[in-house]
Design a protein around this motif. Structure first.
Motif, PDB file in Angstrom:
ATOM      1  N   ALA A  16      17.115 -29.336  -9.857  1.00 22.00           N
ATOM      2  CA  ALA A  16      15.698 -28.992  -9.948  1.00 22.00           C
ATOM      3  C   ALA A  16      15.071 -29.011  -8.557  1.00 22.00           C
ATOM      4  CB  ALA A  16      14.966 -29.980 -10.858  1.00 22.00           C
ATOM      5  N   LEU A  17      14.275 -28.008  -8.266  1.00 20.52           N
ATOM      6  CA  LEU A  17      13.511 -27.933  -7.020  1.00 20.52           C
ATOM      7  C   LEU A  17      12.046 -28.124  -7.364  1.00 20.52           C
ATOM      8  CD1 LEU A  17      13.814 -25.033  -4.380  1.00 20.52           C
ATOM      9  CD2 LEU A  17      11.664 -26.143  -4.933  1.00 20.52           C
ATOM     10  N   ILE A  94      16.242 -25.254 -12.158  1.00 20.56           N
ATOM     11  CA  ILE A  94      14.833 -25.503 -12.482  1.00 20.56           C
ATOM     12  C   ILE A  94      14.008 -25.382 -11.202  1.00 20.56           C
ATOM     13  CG2 ILE A  94      13.166 -27.204 -13.316  1.00 20.56           C
ATOM     14  CD1 ILE A  94      15.646 -28.523 -14.774  1.00 20.56           C
ATOM     15  N   LEU A  95      12.945 -24.622 -11.270  1.00 27.07           N
ATOM     16  CA  LEU A  95      11.984 -24.529 -10.173  1.00 27.07           C
ATOM     17  C   LEU A  95      10.621 -24.944 -10.692  1.00 27.07           C
ATOM     18  CD1 LEU A  95      10.758 -23.630  -7.439  1.00 27.07           C
ATOM     19  CD2 LEU A  95      10.667 -21.295  -8.378  1.00 27.07           C
ATOM     20  N   VAL A  96       9.998 -25.898 -10.013  1.00 23.35           N
ATOM     21  CA  VAL A  96       8.635 -26.280 -10.338  1.00 23.35           C
ATOM     22  C   VAL A  96       7.743 -25.941  -9.148  1.00 23.35           C
ATOM     23  CG1 VAL A  96       7.056 -28.131 -10.969  1.00 23.35           C
ATOM     24  CG2 VAL A  96       9.398 -28.136 -11.856  1.00 23.35           C
ATOM     25  N   ASN A  97       6.876 -24.957  -9.329  1.00 27.68           N
ATOM     26  CA  ASN A  97       5.898 -24.601  -8.305  1.00 27.68           C
ATOM     27  C   ASN A  97       4.677 -25.491  -8.494  1.00 27.68           C
ATOM     28  OD1 ASN A  97       6.832 -22.449  -6.574  1.00 27.68           O
ATOM     29  ND2 ASN A  97       6.902 -21.155  -8.407  1.00 27.68           N
ATOM     30  N   ASN A  98       4.724 -26.644  -7.835  1.00 28.04           N
ATOM     31  CA  ASN A  98       3.659 -27.629  -7.973  1.00 28.04           C
ATOM     32  C   ASN A  98       2.753 -27.700  -6.748  1.00 28.04           C
ATOM     33  OD1 ASN A  98       2.378 -30.257  -8.972  1.00 28.04           O
ATOM     34  ND2 ASN A  98       3.382 -30.929  -7.079  1.00 28.04           N
ATOM     35  N   ALA A  99       3.243 -27.306  -5.591  1.00 27.48           N
ATOM     36  CA  ALA A  99       2.451 -27.415  -4.364  1.00 27.48           C
ATOM     37  C   ALA A  99       1.143 -26.647  -4.517  1.00 27.48           C
ATOM     38  CB  ALA A  99       3.243 -26.869  -3.182  1.00 27.48           C
ATOM     39  N   GLY A 100       0.066 -27.291  -4.103  1.00 26.99           N
ATOM     40  CA  GLY A 100      -1.232 -26.638  -4.205  1.00 26.99           C
ATOM     41  C   GLY A 100      -2.278 -27.383  -3.408  1.00 26.99           C
ATOM     42  N   LEU A 130       8.491 -17.441  -3.803  1.00 26.41           N
ATOM     43  CA  LEU A 130       9.611 -18.301  -4.188  1.00 26.41           C
ATOM     44  C   LEU A 130      10.175 -17.891  -5.538  1.00 26.41           C
ATOM     45  CD1 LEU A 130      11.362 -20.641  -3.341  1.00 26.41           C
ATOM     46  CD2 LEU A 130       9.677 -22.213  -4.296  1.00 26.41           C
ATOM     47  N   MET A 131       9.309 -17.560  -6.488  1.00 31.58           N
ATOM     48  CA  MET A 131       9.809 -17.072  -7.777  1.00 31.58           C
ATOM     49  C   MET A 131      10.585 -15.776  -7.620  1.00 31.58           C
ATOM     50  SD  MET A 131       6.985 -17.837 -10.749  1.00 31.58           S
ATOM     51  CE  MET A 131       5.548 -17.183  -9.894  1.00 31.58           C
ATOM     52  N   SER A 132      10.087 -14.886  -6.776  1.00 32.40           N
ATOM     53  CA  SER A 132      10.743 -13.583  -6.608  1.00 32.40           C
ATOM     54  C   SER A 132      12.107 -13.716  -5.954  1.00 32.40           C
ATOM     55  CB  SER A 132       9.850 -12.645  -5.790  1.00 32.40           C
ATOM     56  OG  SER A 132       9.776 -13.050  -4.439  1.00 32.40           O
ATOM     57  N   VAL A 133      12.302 -14.787  -5.193  1.00 34.41           N
ATOM     58  CA  VAL A 133      13.595 -15.055  -4.575  1.00 34.41           C
ATOM     59  C   VAL A 133      14.528 -15.782  -5.538  1.00 34.41           C
ATOM     60  CG1 VAL A 133      14.750 -16.397  -2.767  1.00 34.41           C
ATOM     61  CG2 VAL A 133      12.697 -15.082  -2.215  1.00 34.41           C
ATOM     62  N   SER A 145      14.933 -22.191 -15.612  1.00 37.06           N
ATOM     63  CA  SER A 145      13.568 -22.414 -16.065  1.00 37.06           C
ATOM     64  C   SER A 145      12.651 -22.572 -14.859  1.00 37.06           C
ATOM     65  CB  SER A 145      13.493 -23.677 -16.932  1.00 37.06           C
ATOM     66  OG  SER A 145      12.153 -23.978 -17.268  1.00 37.06           O
ATOM     67  N   ILE A 146      11.527 -21.869 -14.891  1.00 36.93           N
ATOM     68  CA  ILE A 146      10.498 -21.995 -13.866  1.00 36.93           C
ATOM     69  C   ILE A 146       9.245 -22.552 -14.521  1.00 36.93           C
ATOM     70  CG2 ILE A 146       9.025 -20.765 -12.231  1.00 36.93           C
ATOM     71  CD1 ILE A 146      11.291 -18.719 -11.888  1.00 36.93           C
ATOM     72  N   VAL A 147       8.693 -23.596 -13.923  1.00 40.53           N
ATOM     73  CA  VAL A 147       7.453 -24.206 -14.419  1.00 40.53           C
ATOM     74  C   VAL A 147       6.419 -24.156 -13.307  1.00 40.53           C
ATOM     75  CG1 VAL A 147       6.377 -26.246 -15.405  1.00 40.53           C
ATOM     76  CG2 VAL A 147       8.780 -25.741 -15.918  1.00 40.53           C
ATOM     77  N   ASN A 148       5.356 -23.421 -13.532  1.00 42.92           N
ATOM     78  CA  ASN A 148       4.274 -23.339 -12.562  1.00 42.92           C
ATOM     79  C   ASN A 148       3.171 -24.320 -12.943  1.00 42.92           C
ATOM     80  OD1 ASN A 148       5.435 -21.240 -11.006  1.00 42.92           O
ATOM     81  ND2 ASN A 148       4.777 -19.736 -12.537  1.00 42.92           N
TER      82      ASN A 148
END
Length: 258
Positions: A16-17, A94-100, A130-133, A145-148
């Motif tokens: 997971a990232l 798993i990718l979690v785009n949490n940075a904000g 990052l999702m597109s990559v 799985s991607i969780v934004n």
């Protein structure tokens, strides 16, 4: 009958990232993924904070954890990040785009172009890139799985957070679009947190927050660890038929209709 021996490590063997993973909600999610059996890549602008968190997670869980430095507002940095994580771990599930970021300002006329652009760069541009990559690589590897991490501000925007709310609204559109583009192998969902007691809360007016929270069904601000259940669900196998979902975790604010 219900499973009498539920799997306590549903993410075993996965990687997971988590961006923004060294503090706040991101730190809680990274720790939870490791406890659920995953190795974790912890990402933020500050490498030392990521490495410190990684060491703590490894000591606590026995899982592998590695820190990476990346500025989420920089387009090319996302390709470099994905390459580095895949080189280090050999896979990414798993990718979690949490940075904000949600900078405070005195009034709407005080919002500068620099502030506006920074909010969109970190909350939208970096996550999109990052999702597109990552999504095509997940699809080629058989799934992921991607969780934004969005915000309930998209449903209940306030004058003090309009650029942030607008940016997170764009992230939600991308969530649903990526779910269509990379299904059925890659699931893409979003969590919409309400008010949580994290670093961002330091800039809030405590009297205003207390008044708002008093009217919530939950009656209080959320604890950072209370994001974990939703994150584990959306990232894990129990959500195999769940994609394109925008899930509020907000103490009932959306239930109030205002």
């Amino acid at each position: 009958m219900p499973d009498q021996n539920p799997d306590t490590t549903p993410l075993a063997g996965q990687v997971a990232l988590v961006t923004g993973g060294s503090r706040g909600l991101g730190r809680q999610m990274a720790w939870a993924f490791a406890r659920a059996g995953a190795d974790v890549a912890i990402v933020s602008r500050k490498l030392d904070a990521c490495e410190a968190t990684a060491k703590e997670i490894e000591a606590d869980t026995g899982r592998r954890a590695v820190g990476f430095a990346c500025h989420m507002g920089e387009w090319d940095a996302q390709q470099q990040l994905a390459d580095a994580v895949l080189s280090e771990f050999g896979r990414l599930d798993i990718l979690v785009n949490n940075a904000g970021i949600a900078p405070v300002y005195d009034s709407l006329p005080d919002v500068t172009e620099a502030l506006y652009d920074k909010v969109f760069d970190v909350n939208v541009k970096g996550a999109f890139r990052l999702m597109s990559v990552v999504a095509p690589r997940m699809a080629a590897a058989g799934g992921g799985s991607i969780v934004n991490i969005s915000s309930i501000a998209t449903k209940r925007p306030m004058p003090r957070e309009l650029p942030y709310a607008a940016a997170k609204s764009a992230l939600e559109i991308m969530t649903q679009g990526f779910a269509q583009a990379y299904g059925p192998t890659v699931r893409v969902n979003a969590i919409l947190p309400g008010a949580f007691d994290t670093d961002i809360a330091a800039g809030w007016d405590p009297e205003v927050v207390a008044e708002e929270m008093a009217h919530l069904p939950a009656g209080r601000v959320g604890r950072p660890d209370e994001i974990v259940g939703a994150a584990l669900y959306l990232a894990g196998p129990s959500a195999s038929y769940t994609t394109g979902v925008l899930l509020p975790v907000d103490g009932g604010r959306t239930a109030m209709g205002r």
